[in-house]
Scaffold this motif. Sequence first.
Motif, PDB file in Angstrom:
ATOM      1  N   LEU A  73      -5.831   7.095  -9.020  1.00 15.35           N
ATOM      2  CA  LEU A  73      -4.383   7.247  -8.878  1.00 15.35           C
ATOM      3  C   LEU A  73      -3.865   8.449  -9.679  1.00 15.35           C
ATOM      4  CD1 LEU A  73      -1.658   6.045  -7.892  1.00 15.35           C
ATOM      5  CD2 LEU A  73      -1.650   4.662  -9.968  1.00 15.35           C
ATOM      6  N   ASN A 115      -6.788   1.411 -11.431  1.00 18.13           N
ATOM      7  CA  ASN A 115      -6.915   2.381 -10.345  1.00 18.13           C
ATOM      8  C   ASN A 115      -7.470   3.684 -10.912  1.00 18.13           C
ATOM      9  OD1 ASN A 115      -6.495   4.238  -8.209  1.00 18.13           O
ATOM     10  ND2 ASN A 115      -4.783   3.020  -7.433  1.00 18.13           N
ATOM     11  N   LYS A 156      -0.325  -5.155 -11.758  1.00 18.30           N
ATOM     12  CA  LYS A 156      -0.803  -5.587 -10.444  1.00 18.30           C
ATOM     13  C   LYS A 156       0.364  -5.986  -9.560  1.00 18.30           C
ATOM     14  CE  LYS A 156      -5.283  -7.347 -12.062  1.00 18.30           C
ATOM     15  NZ  LYS A 156      -6.076  -8.572 -12.306  1.00 18.30           N
ATOM     16  N   ARG A 193      -2.533  -1.112  -7.886  1.00 22.37           N
ATOM     17  CA  ARG A 193      -3.890  -0.997  -7.359  1.00 22.37           C
ATOM     18  C   ARG A 193      -3.971  -0.165  -6.086  1.00 22.37           C
ATOM     19  NH1 ARG A 193      -6.930  -6.806  -8.373  1.00 22.37           N
ATOM     20  NH2 ARG A 193      -8.032  -6.158 -10.247  1.00 22.37           N
ATOM     21  N   GLN A 194      -2.941  -0.223  -5.251  1.00 26.39           N
ATOM     22  CA  GLN A 194      -2.966   0.520  -3.996  1.00 26.39           C
ATOM     23  C   GLN A 194      -1.822   1.535  -3.919  1.00 26.39           C
ATOM     24  OE1 GLN A 194      -4.326  -1.997  -0.494  1.00 26.39           O
ATOM     25  NE2 GLN A 194      -3.454  -3.598  -1.775  1.00 26.39           N
ATOM     26  N   LYS A 227       0.835  -1.208   0.000  1.00 26.01           N
ATOM     27  CA  LYS A 227       0.000   0.000   0.000  1.00 26.01           C
ATOM     28  C   LYS A 227       0.870   1.259   0.000  1.00 26.01           C
ATOM     29  CE  LYS A 227      -3.808  -2.181   2.529  1.00 26.01           C
ATOM     30  NZ  LYS A 227      -4.659  -2.124   3.740  1.00 26.01           N
TER      31      LYS A 227
END
Length: 347
Positions: free
Chosen positions: A215, A212, A181, A186-187, A121
């Motif tokens: 982002l 995302n 990924k 994604r985070q 993350k």
Amino acid sequence: MPILYRLLVKFYREFLELKWWLLCLAGLAFFAISWLLFHVAGEEELTSNFSVYVYFAATTASTVGYGDYSPQTEAGRLVAALWFFPGSLLIFSAALGWLAGSMVERIRRMADGYGNYENMKGATVIVGYNRDHTHLMIENLIAGQDGDDKIVLLTKSSEAELAEGVYLVKAERLDALASLKRAAIRQANKVLVYAGSDAETFNTCLAIRELNETLHIAAFFDDRDTARRAAQIAGLEAIVSNASEALVRAAQDPGAGNILMALSAANVGATIYSAAVGGTVSITALTAALANNDASLIALSGPGDSDYRFLPFPEHLHVGGSFYYLCSARLTAKQISKGLGDVPVIV
């Protein structure tokens, strides 16, 4: 018969590869048989209590050997010497070897760029590798003091040289969803795209946006029209080389080219930083708050505006608006908001 033969062959192969399930099965079988043998030998102290037996087996197999529990009968000592000691050591060594091998393999795969950081993350992701520019980008990210403590580099290059602490992800295609990924898109907190061509950069940005939607993407393009289309379609911040403009400035105003370069680098002199306000603030108060921290206000942008306001500034900057300032280091929200009353600052 052929079915039994195939099962035996499969079992033999799994045994040679030290598969975890086979190791667990062998360990359970060995300790169950050992318990039975100790029980038959009359070792009631070791077999009457499950936790005592597990404790005795663990200390013996690991060679710790505290000695507070040990076989007391002659038959029990023979079972321990001829069966339990060598068998438990073999099982323990095999388990330790499997665990160490798995950890070494995982570390090797990560070092070679085949690790998976999908659950990471708040990472800063750099997509694409340029031998002349990527290292400088990483230096400026760290110097910019914007929380870029986890940097992931996604590259097709097999010769990428990384700075210490940068996570490497190798892929055949930069725009492949599976590769993005693995690179923690994604985070992620922000992403910088510097691919080999405008087409690859464009496709990669679209793939990133697919994974995302919120982002912040900063992408470099050679062509201004492609950059404009990418900004409209993918909702990104497109950067186009200003070498021609910088060259003209350097020719007409000696030293201006060097100043422009210094303003872009977080590790050289004063740098341009940005922040946003969570309420309406007067420009006079904002200018004073920045001056108290040896910073200078240079530009504003209203909520949702794509244009920037330079001097003369309007009287107020409204909620959601951004301001840009020059300073030797990034200021914290607390430093700026001291002179703004209750208006929150977002950096």
